[in-house]
Design a protein around this motif. Structure first.
Motif, mmCIF file in Angstrom:
data_model
loop_
_atom_site.group_PDB
_atom_site.id
_atom_site.type_symbol
_atom_site.label_atom_id
_atom_site.label_comp_id
_atom_site.label_asym_id
_atom_site.label_seq_id
_atom_site.Cartn_x
_atom_site.Cartn_y
_atom_site.Cartn_z
ATOM 1 N N UNK A 183 0.825 -1.224 0.000
ATOM 2 C CA UNK A 183 0.000 0.000 0.000
ATOM 3 C C UNK A 183 0.851 1.263 0.000
ATOM 4 N N UNK B 155 -6.177 -8.699 6.430
ATOM 5 C CA UNK B 155 -6.444 -7.612 5.496
ATOM 6 C C UNK B 155 -5.658 -6.387 5.939
ATOM 7 N N UNK B 156 -5.021 -5.728 5.003
ATOM 8 C CA UNK B 156 -4.368 -4.457 5.285
ATOM 9 C C UNK B 156 -4.971 -3.454 4.315
ATOM 10 N N UNK B 157 -5.433 -2.308 4.831
ATOM 11 C CA UNK B 157 -6.097 -1.400 3.898
ATOM 12 C C UNK B 157 -5.835 0.056 4.215
ATOM 13 N N UNK B 158 -6.030 0.837 3.202
ATOM 14 C CA UNK B 158 -6.006 2.291 3.291
ATOM 15 C C UNK B 158 -7.300 2.696 4.001
ATOM 16 N N UNK B 159 -7.192 3.507 5.060
ATOM 17 C CA UNK B 159 -8.423 3.821 5.802
ATOM 18 C C UNK B 159 -9.377 4.688 4.975
#
Lengths: 295, 295, 295, 295
Positions: C233, C281-285
């Motif tokens: 990301x 899961x890794x995500x952009x807030x």
């Protein structure tokens, strides 16, 4: 040094044919995978790319389908012999044919409705040579068996690398691959009368394997293997040789002591790999030479 | 933009446990593969490698074996609930547990001798949350079915790329993956009395699937799918939702005309790939929300 | 209670298409497996066997082949979007299309000769809805990685069933399944200009995964997972969410003490099962809602 | 008739050993699967369950791990010979040992970080007999190759069941299984100096296979097979026999005419089954007898 062509064969592998026989409302199902390998005067194609002797593998596939329509599929050994003889008899360059068939079992659920039955596969391996000789090996694979007691293993050889403790009560589990060689047919003429017994032979040999596995108090998997092969030969006079490959699917008793629990033969870990592999042949000492029967 | 941790879970997958229950000479066998996934307050381990909240997956494996000894393995749904509740109740950081169990069937051949039965696998998927709610989905996979007639497919939409001929008599074959959600247990208290019915429920739901597949004159695999799900819900009031995935294992009638042969629904080629895949849900319109039951 | 139809979809799965692009003597190869699932106004077929809304899965297969000829196969995401939009745009009853493509890699050995490259598979999963929105997830699976040091695991939670010893130097091995969601295209109009970057995006994201796995001194596989997602990301602004499934392929140090040998991190047993499974899961807030992107 | 024991062997199969060699920061990795089969004076165990001659397969597994520590794992042929000789030399009842090793390749990504490389597996099969003779076959499997042009197939034999059209430009694809027999070592004494060349031999033979496949304008897969074997023997004087099994992974040109499209060698359907299977041996006419080398 001169480079030369050695043994070779070619053919269509894993042609899947499903044959429906319709008897009014009631249908019968045969579900087979057929693998064909032909050999003979094939130097030109290897050395020079001259295909004149090469019946395409596509034609072999077509033959499977056409023969299924023309002759039906009875016992797989008969269908394999039919195919093997056809290629040798009809193609001058083909001196030898090998046909292997797997049969996938279905159980009836209605007049034309079926459920697949198990992982177990019935097999056959047939050879036919232009000298008129044939050989038939019938068998099965992936017949998975387990005895939860009645198995020991002790008194074995030891060396610097031995840590295994003797066992007086262990789980014995395996997935049987077995083949049994028919004493006949040696020649084409007697083959057809012989053929009617393949179904009986299969049912009988399979039952012998199951009985001997369940009924043998086992001191080693080798002993069980021999008992299985011996039972088949003693009960089935039409057979002269049995070959078995028995993976020892280890079931290890889990050590529950760290949790303050005993484990009196109740909780096992079933390992995938490594596994023992025991392979052996049991035969009638009067068996005719196997020739290429098992190749 | 800030990078953040989203949903996550971890656990030991595919712990294979074989449980022998000894009743004198007669043994009973349970053969299961257990997969556990825990979730909760797991930020620190992801962001900083701080394992204080992480119960090792090795401990989860040990728990499977120890519980098999302490509690036995009855119906897999019960064993899964027992495990799921244990992790949520005993580990503060674990807010939610998911336990999936596959059961491999064996048929008895003697007092302590068994034969593996089929490719079919009985399954369950259980969730338990620290708010006290649980969900139970039971099911099966690799139940392979075939109807050799009683199936049509015509009147379909067509476009520029359509070459398929309408069929009024085709083979219909599939490998069923099915799950059925139990209306209960919603809370822990009623779960135990409920639990006794899992075996009945499984046998009943499976029979509904078989009956509806065999008994439906099929105009499309979708219609058969719906009939299968509907049958389960109509017969089993304890269930509120059925999900089915049915690959359409195409059996193509072989064209034998080039060989001067007709083929009146007798010889088929069973293709591996591609295959149609029909997936659908059939549910009671009063079913409670599924929540994470199927995740 | 009333039985009703819930979510459903259908389509052709695993159509294998190999596309050769000829540039004089030099050929280029694309080798893909395409799976299509369509949904929409499909009540009639489920409830009544009325196929009027059903475009045959056979037509879908034909479309894959015809489009491969007409449009070529560039990046798999573009080809998947092309197919997904086609079905939604051309079939009134189809409201939503899901297209998944696996790409099998080949390495050039000559102008028109190739060698298959690895077990690793490049993947994409595309959704397109008749409201005009699309989603694109790219990814890979079966990327097998191993660090022979630089991995620890200690300070974990313990319970009655914990026997695992803390590790300060262990082997860390996994087979990566990863997907990364593209922030765009949200609408059809911007999609095409965006599309050109899929190849870059793939190469870049894959490199991030490799770098973060090799470069992270790991205190847990969860920490490594998060580092891998975070790296993607941070480096790839076109992506907004990463999902990873990392089996922990345990490599156990073999106890050689019974043989009078030490084992200073040299000889390992690689176990098949059970294995840890870490999913996250890794995500952009600020990521837009995922909608059906991962379904 | 008397039932007798025929050929048999037993051992531990598929012991997976991962060996890390540490050179300061830089690690080296060997990842192997070892299968052992011993034979000899094993009548008593089969006939009477007397295990006195049976070294447990568990001890064989331990030996693999201990030898990996004591001797390291260099070329797999050397490690296999070391094991085979050990069992024959140290166990009186073991008259013959067969050791097969698969090596799984890894590519370096850092001083102690690795990526699995491909589906291709390097193999060896070693036999050692108590008469002092050894044989070594090296090889590989799952090397997947494709030529998108430069392949024809016509001028073949035809029969009633032939529908295949001659092809002057087809895709040729296969997954190579190959073995090459080393002319030495015939006796123990010369083995060690010989051993250093296994790595060279492997690299050289593999390159010959790739070159001959890519470089042969093929009139049949048999011709290509022979060219591959011949190339190996011509370039590698240390080898005396090559055996190849080449499945013909059919790539069928899709008929796009129904959609108003031509298909000038661009869009292919890659079939799974059935497939052609071409097997053949190429050898030096002065090669010593193979004995059990390939069993």
């Amino acid at each position: 040094m001169a480079v030369v062509l050695g043994p070779n064969r070619y053919g269509k592998a894993e042609t899947r044919v499903v044959r429906v026989a319709r008897e009014g409302e009631v249908h019968h199902l045969k579900d087979c995978t057929v693998s064909i390998a032909l050999s003979g005067a094939m130097e030109a194609v290897h050395l020079a790319g001259d295909n004149a002797a090469v019946l395409p593998t596509d034609s072999q596939k077509n033959t499977v389908y056409a023969f299924a329509r023309e002759h039906g599929i009875g016992e797989i050994e008969e269908f394999a012999l039919l195919l093997a003889r056809h290629f040798v008899d009809s193609q001058q360059a083909v001196h030898h044919a090998r046909v292997a068939i797997d049969e996938h079992a279905w159980v009836r659920r209605g007049p034309h409705s079926f459920v697949r039955d198990g992982t177990e596969v019935r097999t056959c391996l047939v050879h036919h040579d232009r000298d008129g000789t044939s050989s038939v090996v019938s068998g099965l694979r992936d017949l998975v068996l387990l005895n939860s007691t009645g198995s020991e293993f002790h008194g074995f050889a030891t060396d610097r690398y031995t840590t295994l403790a003797p066992a007086t009560d262990r789980v014995l589990a395996t997935a049987v691959t077995a083949g049994w060689r028919h004493a006949g047919p040696g020649t084409g003429s007697s083959a057809d009368s012989y053929a009617s017994s393949y179904a009986d032979s299969y049912t009988g040999a399979r039952e012998c394997l199951l009985e001997a596995f369940a009924g043998t108090h086992s001191l080693s998997l080798q002993q069980t293997l021999y008992a299985m092969g011996r039972r088949v030969l003693e009960r089935r006079p039409e057979l002269c040789e049995v070959r078995l490959a028995l993976p020892n699917r280890h079931h290890f008793l889990v050590d529950l002591a760290p949790f303050g629990l005993d484990n009196p033969g109740e909780v096992y870990y079933a390992a995938d790999r490594p596994y023992g592999l025991i392979e052996g042949t049991v035969l009638d000492d009067a068996a005719p030479p196997a020739g290429p029967a098992w190749d």
